[in-house]
Design a protein around this motif. Structure first.
Motif, PDB file in Angstrom:
ATOM      1  N   ASN A 266       0.828  -1.205   0.000  1.00 44.97           N
ATOM      2  CA  ASN A 266       0.000   0.000   0.000  1.00 44.97           C
ATOM      3  C   ASN A 266       0.866   1.260   0.000  1.00 44.97           C
ATOM      4  OD1 ASN A 266      -2.548   1.343   0.160  1.00 44.97           O
ATOM      5  ND2 ASN A 266      -2.165   1.706   2.340  1.00 44.97           N
ATOM      6  N   TRP A 269       2.703   1.554  -3.461  1.00 48.51           N
ATOM      7  CA  TRP A 269       1.844   1.919  -4.585  1.00 48.51           C
ATOM      8  C   TRP A 269       1.249   3.313  -4.442  1.00 48.51           C
ATOM      9  CZ3 TRP A 269       2.229   0.035  -9.148  1.00 48.51           C
ATOM     10  CH2 TRP A 269       2.650  -1.291  -9.342  1.00 48.51           C
ATOM     11  N   ARG A 270       0.986   3.732  -3.205  1.00 47.16           N
ATOM     12  CA  ARG A 270       0.523   5.107  -3.008  1.00 47.16           C
ATOM     13  C   ARG A 270       1.614   6.095  -3.405  1.00 47.16           C
ATOM     14  NH1 ARG A 270      -3.562   6.496   1.622  1.00 47.16           N
ATOM     15  NH2 ARG A 270      -5.001   4.767   1.417  1.00 47.16           N
ATOM     16  N   TYR A 272       3.930   5.592  -5.539  1.00 49.88           N
ATOM     17  CA  TYR A 272       3.972   5.549  -7.009  1.00 49.88           C
ATOM     18  C   TYR A 272       2.855   6.406  -7.612  1.00 49.88           C
ATOM     19  CZ  TYR A 272       3.701   3.582 -11.723  1.00 49.88           C
ATOM     20  OH  TYR A 272       3.647   3.422 -13.076  1.00 49.88           O
ATOM     21  N   GLY A 273       1.648   6.233  -7.088  1.00 44.73           N
ATOM     22  CA  GLY A 273       0.490   6.994  -7.588  1.00 44.73           C
ATOM     23  C   GLY A 273       0.680   8.493  -7.424  1.00 44.73           C
ATOM     24  N   ILE A 274       1.225   8.894  -6.280  1.00 42.73           N
ATOM     25  CA  ILE A 274       1.442  10.325  -6.033  1.00 42.73           C
ATOM     26  C   ILE A 274       2.527  10.855  -6.971  1.00 42.73           C
ATOM     27  CG2 ILE A 274       2.281  12.010  -4.343  1.00 42.73           C
ATOM     28  CD1 ILE A 274       0.849  10.302  -2.189  1.00 42.73           C
ATOM     29  N   LYS A 276       3.375   9.775  -9.792  1.00 42.13           N
ATOM     30  CA  LYS A 276       2.918   9.722 -11.174  1.00 42.13           C
ATOM     31  C   LYS A 276       1.966  10.877 -11.509  1.00 42.13           C
ATOM     32  CE  LYS A 276       1.323   6.183 -14.389  1.00 42.13           C
ATOM     33  NZ  LYS A 276       2.514   6.044 -15.246  1.00 42.13           N
ATOM     34  N   PHE A 277       1.288  11.401 -10.494  1.00 40.32           N
ATOM     35  CA  PHE A 277       0.238  12.375 -10.800  1.00 40.32           C
ATOM     36  C   PHE A 277       0.352  13.722 -10.082  1.00 40.32           C
ATOM     37  CE2 PHE A 277      -1.756   8.325 -12.035  1.00 40.32           C
ATOM     38  CZ  PHE A 277      -2.139   8.662 -13.320  1.00 40.32           C
ATOM     39  N   ALA A 278       1.205  13.831  -9.067  1.00 40.30           N
ATOM     40  CA  ALA A 278       1.264  15.090  -8.314  1.00 40.30           C
ATOM     41  C   ALA A 278       1.654  16.258  -9.218  1.00 40.30           C
ATOM     42  CB  ALA A 278       2.248  14.973  -7.162  1.00 40.30           C
ATOM     43  N   ARG A 279       1.146  17.425  -8.897  1.00 43.83           N
ATOM     44  CA  ARG A 279       1.483  18.656  -9.629  1.00 43.83           C
ATOM     45  C   ARG A 279       2.479  19.496  -8.859  1.00 43.83           C
ATOM     46  NH1 ARG A 279      -0.866  15.501 -13.140  1.00 43.83           N
ATOM     47  NH2 ARG A 279      -1.639  16.609 -14.949  1.00 43.83           N
ATOM     48  N   LEU A 280       2.678  19.182  -7.594  1.00 44.98           N
ATOM     49  CA  LEU A 280       3.663  19.863  -6.754  1.00 44.98           C
ATOM     50  C   LEU A 280       4.322  18.806  -5.874  1.00 44.98           C
ATOM     51  CD1 LEU A 280       1.492  22.901  -5.527  1.00 44.98           C
ATOM     52  CD2 LEU A 280       3.476  23.067  -7.045  1.00 44.98           C
ATOM     53  N   LEU A 281       5.628  18.845  -5.789  1.00 45.83           N
ATOM     54  CA  LEU A 281       6.352  17.883  -4.940  1.00 45.83           C
ATOM     55  C   LEU A 281       7.483  18.617  -4.248  1.00 45.83           C
ATOM     56  CD1 LEU A 281       6.939  14.610  -7.022  1.00 45.83           C
ATOM     57  CD2 LEU A 281       5.821  14.735  -4.797  1.00 45.83           C
ATOM     58  N   ASP A 285       9.175  15.372   0.577  1.00 44.52           N
ATOM     59  CA  ASP A 285       8.187  14.375   0.135  1.00 44.52           C
ATOM     60  C   ASP A 285       8.741  13.553  -1.024  1.00 44.52           C
ATOM     61  OD1 ASP A 285       6.423  15.209   2.008  1.00 44.52           O
ATOM     62  OD2 ASP A 285       5.044  16.211   0.631  1.00 44.52           O
ATOM     63  N   TYR A 289       9.009   9.571  -1.092  1.00 46.15           N
ATOM     64  CA  TYR A 289       8.287   8.727  -2.061  1.00 46.15           C
ATOM     65  C   TYR A 289       9.287   7.942  -2.915  1.00 46.15           C
ATOM     66  CZ  TYR A 289       4.185  11.510  -0.779  1.00 46.15           C
ATOM     67  OH  TYR A 289       3.181  12.129  -0.096  1.00 46.15           O
TER      68      TYR A 289
ATOM     69  N   ASN B 266      -2.947  19.945  -7.756  1.00 41.51           N
ATOM     70  CA  ASN B 266      -2.088  19.003  -7.046  1.00 41.51           C
ATOM     71  C   ASN B 266      -2.912  18.080  -6.143  1.00 41.51           C
ATOM     72  OD1 ASN B 266       0.516  18.019  -6.251  1.00 41.51           O
ATOM     73  ND2 ASN B 266       0.291  19.173  -4.337  1.00 41.51           N
ATOM     74  N   GLY B 273      -4.136   9.701  -8.099  1.00 42.70           N
ATOM     75  CA  GLY B 273      -3.011   8.766  -8.074  1.00 42.70           C
ATOM     76  C   GLY B 273      -3.141   7.748  -6.948  1.00 42.70           C
ATOM     77  N   PHE B 277      -3.919   3.551  -7.298  1.00 36.82           N
ATOM     78  CA  PHE B 277      -2.863   2.583  -6.972  1.00 36.82           C
ATOM     79  C   PHE B 277      -2.876   2.047  -5.543  1.00 36.82           C
ATOM     80  CE2 PHE B 277      -1.112   4.772 -10.712  1.00 36.82           C
ATOM     81  CZ  PHE B 277      -0.836   3.658 -11.494  1.00 36.82           C
TER      82      PHE B 277
END
Lengths: 347, 347
Positions: A266, A269-270, A272-274, A276-281, A285, A289, B266, B273, B277
C-alpha cells in the motif's frame, strides 16, 4: 567539456551494480592530502593559496586524469554552479562557501573529483555505483600515487599524512557507503543500529553527508578513525560492517513482508500513484516517495519502474539541477512544480 | 425481484442530472404519515403493529407502485441487509435497530421507498439525482394521494398531519438536498454558512443524514420546520436557499482556482493517483479522495473519470456493500483491501 555538459549525461556511479544495488546506492573513498612546505588552506595567505592552486593544476594536467574532464576555478563558478556540483556529489558542502584560488577537477564520467584548496590542499574522491569499496579504494590509491610522484606530500613518519583537521591525520582516508535502509527504519531498528555503529567508531550521516539529516531512509556510513590503523584495515572493517548491515536490512525486509506485506504494498503503490500524478512535490516528500518506490523495486512489489530511473531522479530533481535546467532561479512553488513535472515525465 | 438484485443495478438517482450535478448530488423528499385510530409504532402493541403492517402492505400492493420492486419484512433481513439498504439511502439509520412487524417497500429503480412502522406508520421517500426538488415533491405527492385514497391518515384540522415526533407534525414533509461544497469548505466559509443556515431554520447534516458527520465536503441541507408553513413554501424556500449555496460554491471555486489553481490541481491529481494505486483504503480517506476527484471533475481539472463512476463508488465502496459483494463479514483490513481493489478496477 563545459560545466553544463555535466547535465547532459549521467554520472557513472548512478548505475545500479553488484547485486546489493537496492540497498547500497554508492561507495565513496576520499583521501585528504597536503603539499609539503605550504600552510594548510585555512592558514595560507592569498599568495600561498594561489601558488598551491597553480601547482596542483599543473600536476593534475600532467597526470592526464582529467583530460576529458574539467578543471574549474571556484571564482568562475556561481553559487548555483557550486550547488549543482554538490548535488552531483562532486564537491563538499563547504565548497559552496569556498574562497578564491580554489577549485575542483572532475573526470568525464564523474567518478573522480579532486577539490583543491578546500579544507586541505587536495581532496581526492572516487565514487562508484553499488558496493564497490575495494575498487574505489584501488582507483583512489592509483591517483594518489600519480600525484605523489609529482609533488611532495606533507607527511610525518610518526603521524602519517598531515591534514588541516586532526580527524583526518594519519591515512587521510575516509571511506563511506550510501545505504537505503527502509525496513530497518520501519521496524524501529535504525536508531539502535546508528548508536551501535557510532560506538564502534563509524560515522553515520544523512543523504548529503556531513551536517545533513537522514531522511527517506537514506544513510551514509563511514569510518571515523583515520589514525593508528592501516588503509587496508579501514576498508576491510567498513566492508565487513556494511555487509552485516545489508544482511540485517535483507532480513528486516523479509520479516516486514511476512508481517505487514499488504501495508508495505500500500505504501509503495501510493507513493507511485502520487509521484505519477502530483502537480507539486517538495524535496522532502519527493525523497520519501522515491525511497518508498525504491523499496518496492527492491522487494519486487513494483516492476514498471527501475532503480536507474529513481537514482537519476535523486540527482535531477534536486533544487539546483531543476534551476539549472530551467535556466533561472525558482521560487519554492516553481521548484515544486518543476520537480513534479520532471517526476511525472519519468515515472 | 430479490434483495440481492439491488446490487446488480444502480439506483436511478446516482445518474448526474440537470447541470448542477457536480455540486448537487441528489434531492430527497420524505413524507411522514400515520394511519388514523392506530397508536404510533413506538407506543403500539405487537398486535397493533402487526395489523398496521399487514394493512399497509395490502394498500401498497393495491397501488401497484412496487409491482416490479420489493416489499420486505424487517424480520427477514439480517443486520447486513439493513446496512445495505441504509447505504443505498433506502432506509434510515433507525431502521437498523427496527423491531418486528416493520419493513420497507422499494421501487425497482430505487427512487421510491416507504418504511413501514419505523418512527411513523409510513415514511414515504422519493429520491432523485441532481437538483430536482419539485419533481421529487410531485412524485411524493402522487404516492401520498394514492395511499390516502385507500387509508385514513391521522390528521388534525388544527395541526395537520400527526406524527410520532413533534418536529414532523404539520406537513410531515422533510425535503433535503445532498451538496458537495469543497471550495466553500477549503476557503473556510462552510462553518459560517452552516451557522447561518441553522439560524434561518434549515437543518444541516453529514453524508448519511441525521447523526452523521460532514466529511469529504458532503453536506445535507433540509427544512427544519414542518408546521405553520405550506408544503409548497417549504419546497420553494429550500429550492431558493440551495440555489444560493450553489452560486456561492461556484464563486468560491472560481476564486479558489484563480488564487491557488496549482495547489488545487495538485490535491486533485494526488487523490487520483492514490485511488488508482492504493492497496488499502479506509472509508474516511476514500470519501475524502472521492471528494477531491469530484471537485476535479467539476472544475474540469480531470477528464478521465466521470461523475457517475464516483457516484457509483460512493455506494459500492461502502462497508456493507463490500461485505455483501464478498459474501462474508470483513475485518477492518479486509474491508480496506476490498475497497481499494474495487476503486482500482473503476478509476
Amino acid at each position: 567539456m563545459k560545466l553544463l555538459d555535466l547535465l547532459k549525461r549521467d554520472p557513472d556511479w548512478i548505475y545500479p551494480r553488484d547485486g546489493a544495488e537496492d540497498i547500497v546506492l554508492s561507495t565513496r573513498v576520499r583521501l585528504a592530502r597536503n603539499v609539503a612546505l605550504f600552510p594548510f588552506p585555512g592558514r595560507a595567505t592569498d599568495a600561498e593559496r594561489k601558488d598551491v592552486f597553480r601547482l596542483i593544476k599543473e600536476v593534475l594536467k600532467e597526470t592526464k586524469i582529467f583530460d576529458n574532464g574539467l578543471i574549474l576555478s571556484a571564482e568562475d563558478l556561481t553559487l548555483l554552479d557550486k550547488e549543482l556540483l554538490f548535488e552531483r556529489r562532486l564537491v563538499s558542502k563547504e565548497f559552496l562557501r569556498i574562497k578564491k584560488f580554489s577549485g575542483v577537477a572532475i573526470s568525464a564520467d564523474e567518478t573522480i573529483s579532486i577539490m583543491i584548496n578546500e579544507e586541505d590542499h587536495l581532496r581526492i574522491q572516487v565514487i562508484s555505483g553499488g558496493f564497490e569499496l575495494h575498487r574505489a579504494f584501488d582507483i583512489a590509491n592509483k591517483i594518489d600515487d600519480k600525484i605523489g610522484e609529482r609533488v611532495k606530500y606533507a607527511f610525518s613518519k610518526r603521524w602519517g599524512y598531515l591534514t588541516s583537521c586532526l580527524t583526518n591525520v594519519g591515512t587521510g582516508l575516509r571511506a563511506s557507503v550510501l545505504l537505503h535502509l527502509p525496513a530497518l527504519n520501519q521496524t524501529g531498528k535504525l536508531h539502535s543500529l546508528m548508536d551501535k555503529l557510532r560506538k564502534e567508531g563509524f560515522a553515520v550521516r544523512g543523504f548529503f553527508g556531513e551536517g545533513t539529516k537522514a531522511y527517506g531512509n537514506f544513510l551514509q556510513v563511514s569510518n571515523q578513525i583515520t589514525l593508528g590503523v592501516s588503509e587496508e584495515e579501514i576498508i576491510r572493517n567498513l566492508y565487513q560492517k556494511v555487509k552485516e548491515i545489508v544482511e540485517k536490512e535483507k532480513n528486516a525486509r523479509s520479516r516486514l513482508y511476512d508481517e505487514a506485506g499488504l501495508e508495505l504494498e500500500n505504501t509503495v503503490w501510493r507513493a507511485y500513484g502520487i509521484m505519477k500524478f502530483a502537480r507539486l512535490l517538495n524535496l522532502r516528500d519527493f525523497v520519501n516517495y522515491a525511497s518508498a518506490i525504491r523499496t518496492g523495486i527492491g522487494m519486487q512489489i513494483i516492476k514498471n519502474v527501475d532503480l536507474l530511473t529513481i537514482n537519476k531522479l535523486l540527482i535531477e530533481a534536486m533544487p539546483a539541477h531543476l534551476m539549472k535546467k530551467c535556466g533561472k532561479t525558482l521560487e519554492k512553488d516553481e521548484e515544486d512544480y518543476e520537480r513534479a513535472k520532471l517526476v511525472r515525465e519519468r515515472i
